[in-house]
Design an enzyme around this catalytic site. Structure first.
Site, short mmCIF file in Angstrom:
data_model
loop_
_atom_site.label_atom_id
_atom_site.label_comp_id
_atom_site.label_asym_id
_atom_site.label_seq_id
_atom_site.Cartn_x
_atom_site.Cartn_y
_atom_site.Cartn_z
N SER A 29 0.83 -1.21 0.00
CA SER A 29 0.00 0.00 0.00
C SER A 29 0.86 1.26 0.00
O SER A 29 2.02 1.25 0.41
CB SER A 29 -0.91 0.03 1.23
OG SER A 29 -1.69 -1.12 1.31
N1 SAH Z 1 -0.48 -5.04 4.13
C1 SAH Z 1 0.22 -5.32 2.89
C2 SAH Z 1 -0.64 -4.95 1.69
C3 SAH Z 1 -0.91 -6.16 0.91
S1 SAH Z 1 -2.08 -6.09 -0.40
C4 SAH Z 1 1.58 -4.65 2.85
O1 SAH Z 1 1.93 -3.92 3.80
O2 SAH Z 1 2.33 -4.88 1.91
C5 SAH Z 1 -3.35 -7.15 0.25
C6 SAH Z 1 -2.95 -8.58 0.53
O3 SAH Z 1 -4.11 -9.25 1.01
C7 SAH Z 1 -2.47 -9.37 -0.68
O4 SAH Z 1 -1.19 -9.86 -0.41
C8 SAH Z 1 -3.49 -10.50 -0.81
O5 SAH Z 1 -2.94 -11.72 -1.23
C9 SAH Z 1 -4.03 -10.60 0.61
N2 SAH Z 1 -5.36 -11.20 0.76
C10 SAH Z 1 -6.45 -11.04 -0.02
N3 SAH Z 1 -7.49 -11.75 0.47
C11 SAH Z 1 -7.03 -12.37 1.60
C12 SAH Z 1 -7.63 -13.25 2.56
N4 SAH Z 1 -8.90 -13.64 2.49
N5 SAH Z 1 -6.86 -13.69 3.59
C13 SAH Z 1 -5.56 -13.32 3.70
N6 SAH Z 1 -4.94 -12.50 2.81
C14 SAH Z 1 -5.67 -12.03 1.78
#
Ligand code: SAH
Length: 218
Positions: free
Chosen positions: A65
């Site tokens: 993000s």
């Molecule tokens: N917090 C992260 C942002 C990641 S983007 C950072 O600091 O980099 C969102 C993430 O959520 C992705 O990696 C995606 O694979 C994950 N995601 C989506 N649905 C999910 C679920 N049901 N359970 C766990 N992770 C999930």
């Protein structure tokens, strides 16, 4: 060529000012943005862009993000050192590192094993002690509940009931748990903050439009 520590240190300090100018007033959050090395959470070819206030790809069609969004969600979580916080969507591990830097106990769930493994090794290397696992975060982590805060870093049409159930109920010593989650359709979501005010009561407020990758359940 690898950038020297000094260049990144200056860029990190500059990023703090960018994030502050975007309305983040919580000094503990700004301090964490100023100390976590975002370049370590980004693939080598993109590290020169680590201190732009932008999301960047981390593989598997997912993104780290934008720093001001990380700061905004963290501010809404309203943590105190020692709080127990669950993150859904570990991704790169950067958000987890920000929370660790603020002295909270972080638990984080990621559905992609490859991203989980990478985040785990970076967090260990940088000495941030978060507990991570692979799984479907829409179910939360019942064996570790209740949580003082839950942060969802992917967009959802509907707030998962199991996450609401895992928020701390307010009592004499603790305030109610906070859930911070982007709610909307595939393209745009509103940042939503839900506070548990009693056994069956919650208060919800919305603040601002965002665009996250989707929360995928199952
Ligand atoms: N917090 C992260 C942002 C990641 S983007 C950072 O600091 O980099 C969102 C993430 O959520 C992705 O990696 C995606 O694979 C994950 N995601 C989506 N649905 C999910 C679920 N049901 N359970 C766990 N992770 C999930």
């Amino acid at each position: 060529m690898a950038k020297s520590g000094g260049v990144y240190t200056r860029r990190r300090a500059h990023l703090v000012e960018i994030v502050r100018a975007r309305g983040i007033t919580d000094e503990r959050v700004l301090e964490a943005i100023g100390c976590v090395k975002r370049e370590c959470f980004i693939e080598p070819g993109l590290q020169h862009r680590a201190y732009e206030d932008r999301p960047l790809p981390i593989g598997l069609l997912q993104t780290i993000s934008q720093p001001s969004t990380v700061a905004f969600q963290t501010m809404l979580l309203d943590t105190k050192p020692g709080d127990s916080i669950l993150e859904i969507g570990t991704g790169s591990g950067y958000q987890a590192a920000i929370l660790c830097a603020m002295g909270v106990q972080v638990y984080s769930i990621e559905r992609h094993r490859e991203l989980h493994e990478r985040a785990k090794s970076v967090l260990e290397e940088l000495n941030y002690r978060a507990l991570l696992r692979v799984g479907d975060g829409t179910k939360g982590w019942p064996s570790l509940a209740p949580f003082d805060g839950i942060i969802v870093t992917a967009g959802t049409m509907k707030v998962p009931q199991m996450l609401l159930d895992q928020l701390q109920e307010p009592d004499g010593t603790k305030q109610g748990g906070r859930l911070v989650v982007p709610v909307g359709d595939r393209y745009a979501q509103e940042m939503t903050r839900v506070v548990r005010t009693g056994q069956d009561s919650y208060e919800s407020s919305k603040s601002g439009a965002f665009s996250f990758v989707p929360l995928v359940s199952g």
